[in-house]
Write a protein that holds these residues in place. Structure first.
Motif, short mmCIF file in Angstrom:
data_model
loop_
_atom_site.label_atom_id
_atom_site.label_comp_id
_atom_site.label_asym_id
_atom_site.label_seq_id
_atom_site.Cartn_x
_atom_site.Cartn_y
_atom_site.Cartn_z
N LEU A 77 15.77 -0.49 30.32
CA LEU A 77 17.00 -0.98 30.93
C LEU A 77 16.80 -2.34 31.58
N HIS A 78 15.58 -2.60 32.06
CA HIS A 78 15.27 -3.86 32.74
C HIS A 78 13.76 -4.02 32.74
N ASP A 79 13.30 -5.27 32.59
CA ASP A 79 11.87 -5.54 32.65
C ASP A 79 11.67 -7.01 32.97
N ASP A 80 11.13 -7.28 34.17
CA ASP A 80 10.86 -8.68 34.53
C ASP A 80 9.38 -8.90 34.81
N GLY A 81 8.55 -7.99 34.34
CA GLY A 81 7.12 -8.11 34.56
C GLY A 81 6.65 -7.33 35.77
N ALA A 82 7.23 -7.60 36.92
CA ALA A 82 6.85 -6.88 38.13
C ALA A 82 7.54 -5.52 38.22
N THR A 83 8.72 -5.40 37.61
CA THR A 83 9.46 -4.14 37.64
C THR A 83 9.95 -3.80 36.24
N ALA A 84 9.96 -2.52 35.95
CA ALA A 84 10.51 -2.04 34.69
C ALA A 84 11.33 -0.80 34.98
N ALA A 85 12.47 -0.70 34.36
CA ALA A 85 13.34 0.47 34.49
C ALA A 85 13.54 1.07 33.11
N TRP A 86 13.22 2.35 32.97
CA TRP A 86 13.31 3.03 31.68
C TRP A 86 14.31 4.17 31.74
N ARG A 87 14.89 4.48 30.60
CA ARG A 87 15.62 5.73 30.40
C ARG A 87 14.86 6.51 29.34
N ALA A 88 14.47 7.74 29.68
CA ALA A 88 13.57 8.49 28.81
C ALA A 88 14.28 9.45 27.87
N ASN A 89 15.56 9.75 28.12
CA ASN A 89 16.33 10.61 27.22
C ASN A 89 15.62 11.93 26.91
N ARG A 90 15.07 12.54 27.97
CA ARG A 90 14.43 13.87 27.94
C ARG A 90 13.14 13.92 27.13
N LEU A 91 12.49 12.80 26.92
CA LEU A 91 11.15 12.85 26.38
C LEU A 91 10.23 13.57 27.37
N THR A 115 6.12 -1.93 39.71
CA THR A 115 6.95 -0.73 39.90
C THR A 115 7.60 -0.33 38.58
N VAL A 116 7.66 0.96 38.34
CA VAL A 116 8.41 1.51 37.21
C VAL A 116 9.34 2.59 37.74
N THR A 117 10.60 2.58 37.29
CA THR A 117 11.49 3.71 37.54
C THR A 117 11.83 4.34 36.20
N VAL A 118 12.08 5.64 36.22
CA VAL A 118 12.40 6.38 35.00
C VAL A 118 13.64 7.22 35.25
N ALA A 119 14.60 7.11 34.36
CA ALA A 119 15.79 7.94 34.41
C ALA A 119 15.73 8.98 33.30
N ASP A 120 16.07 10.22 33.63
CA ASP A 120 16.29 11.28 32.65
C ASP A 120 15.09 11.58 31.76
#
Length: 354
Positions: A77-91, A115-120
């Motif tokens: 969803l977002h990645d600027d090097g220092a932060t990444a935001a993922w959606r995992a879709n139930r993996l 930092t990494v955040t993970v949704a779902d």
């Protein structure tokens, strides 16, 4: 060998073969099955039995119900090097966390914070199990995860669940064993109370609240209609403190990833917040370790009350991990009993006790 007739010791290799085979037979890709198995076994090694192989039947049920997927890819969803935001879709949550760990260990090499955040994603298991790869590198790590489809903790004075047990973990490196914090912001996890209910046991204290608002030691109130709730840390007198930390977890692991309660999701997905700091890019690694080691020394120097044992967070877990790697993993008879029918259907051999 264990002297408890309700438990036995098994090799890590034997348990790994059983779990990976059952997961793969259920439709999970081999790499995902390896990650899920490693995290469950590490949960047992660290003494977190509710999130060890005891969780494998639940995972298998969720796979059959379509709540854990093994196909597809992580969505960025977002990645600027220092932060990444993922959606995992139930993996599988354990595999997703492995990918997040690898990413952060790579990126923290040239920055102070990553930092990494993970949704779902699906259930990630024992939080403490994810801390060691960071502390072994001298990094400070914070991890919190929650399930926006479960509301089992009420606000202080309330009777309706609005958040859930919301664990928070932190790994703090030292020059010896790391400090490994992993605790719910409520009195206990949902899995803990479900275990008491399944066994037909009362709780050691009045850790729950019935729908009438009265504290109780009856774990079945969480299954009642209307259901009871779990008390926050601090319980009746100081539960507002634990509830405050629970709200912090919600902000980090639900609001930041963008996977929250507004859409009323089912109970099978999680949001995750994972952040790593390099002390070397603040006051310096040696200064950081000097301060932490001084603090640890102050704890060790305390003579303690008569009959008391003073331990740092994670100390008992790491001792159990080392001992079980050497002597075999303790697994309850009821865990293998739940897995035996599945193993028989797929002609998967059960491990032999040591």
């Amino acid at each position: 060998m264990s002297t408890d007739p309700t438990t036995a010791r098994y090799s890590v290799e034997g348990l790994t073969a059983l779990s990976e085979s059952l997961l793969h037979e259920a439709g999970i890709e081999k790499a995902h099955a390896r990650a899920m198995t490693a995290r469950m076994i590490d949960g047992d090694l660290l003494g977190h039995r509710t999130h060890g192989l005891a969780f494998l039947p639940t995972y298998l049920d969720r796979i059959e119900g379509g709540h854990i997927g093994s196909g597809g890819e992580l969505e960025t969803l977002h990645d600027d090097g220092a932060t990444a935001a993922w959606r995992a879709n139930r993996l599988p949550g354990a595999w997703v966390m492995g990918e997040a760990t690898d990413l952060l260990l790579d990126r923290i090499t040239d920055r102070a914070v990553a930092t990494v955040t993970v949704a779902d994603c699906s259930h990630i298991g024992c939080l403490q199990s994810y801390l060691l790869p960071f502390t072994e590198r001298g990094l400070l790590v914070t991890l919190t995860a929650t399930n926006p489809g479960v509301a089992s903790v009420a606000a202080p004075g309330g009777t309706r669940g609005v958040i859930t047990s919301n664990p928070i973990a932190m790994g703090i490196p030292t020059r010896a064993d790391p400090i490994l914090i992993d605790q719910c912001t409520s009195v206990g996890s949902n899995a803990l109370f479900e275990g008491y209910a399944v066994r037909g046991e009362r709780l050691p204290g009045k850790w729950l609240v019935g729908a009438d608002g009265i504290p109780t030691d009856d774990p079945t109130v969480l299954r009642a209609d209307p259901p009871g709730t779990i008390q926050s840390l601090g319980q009746t007198d100081f539960g507002y403190k634990g509830f405050g930390f629970g709200l912090m977890s919600e902000a980090l692991s639900i609001a930041l990833p963008g996977y929250g309660r507004r859409s009323r999701p089912d109970r099978f997905g999680q949001g995750v917040f994972l952040q790593v700091l390099d002390p070397g890019r603040f006051a310096g690694s040696d200064t950081f370790l000097d301060e932490i080691d001084h603090l640890v020394g102050s704890v060790r120097d305390d003579p303690g009350a008569a009959g008391a044992t003073i331990r740092l967070p994670g100390e008992r877990a790491l001792a159990a991990r080392r001992q079980q790697i050497r002597d075999g993993v303790v697994i309850g008879a009821e865990v293998l009993a739940r897995l035996t029918p599945r193993a028989n259907r797929s002609s998967t051999p059960l491990p032999t006790p040591l």
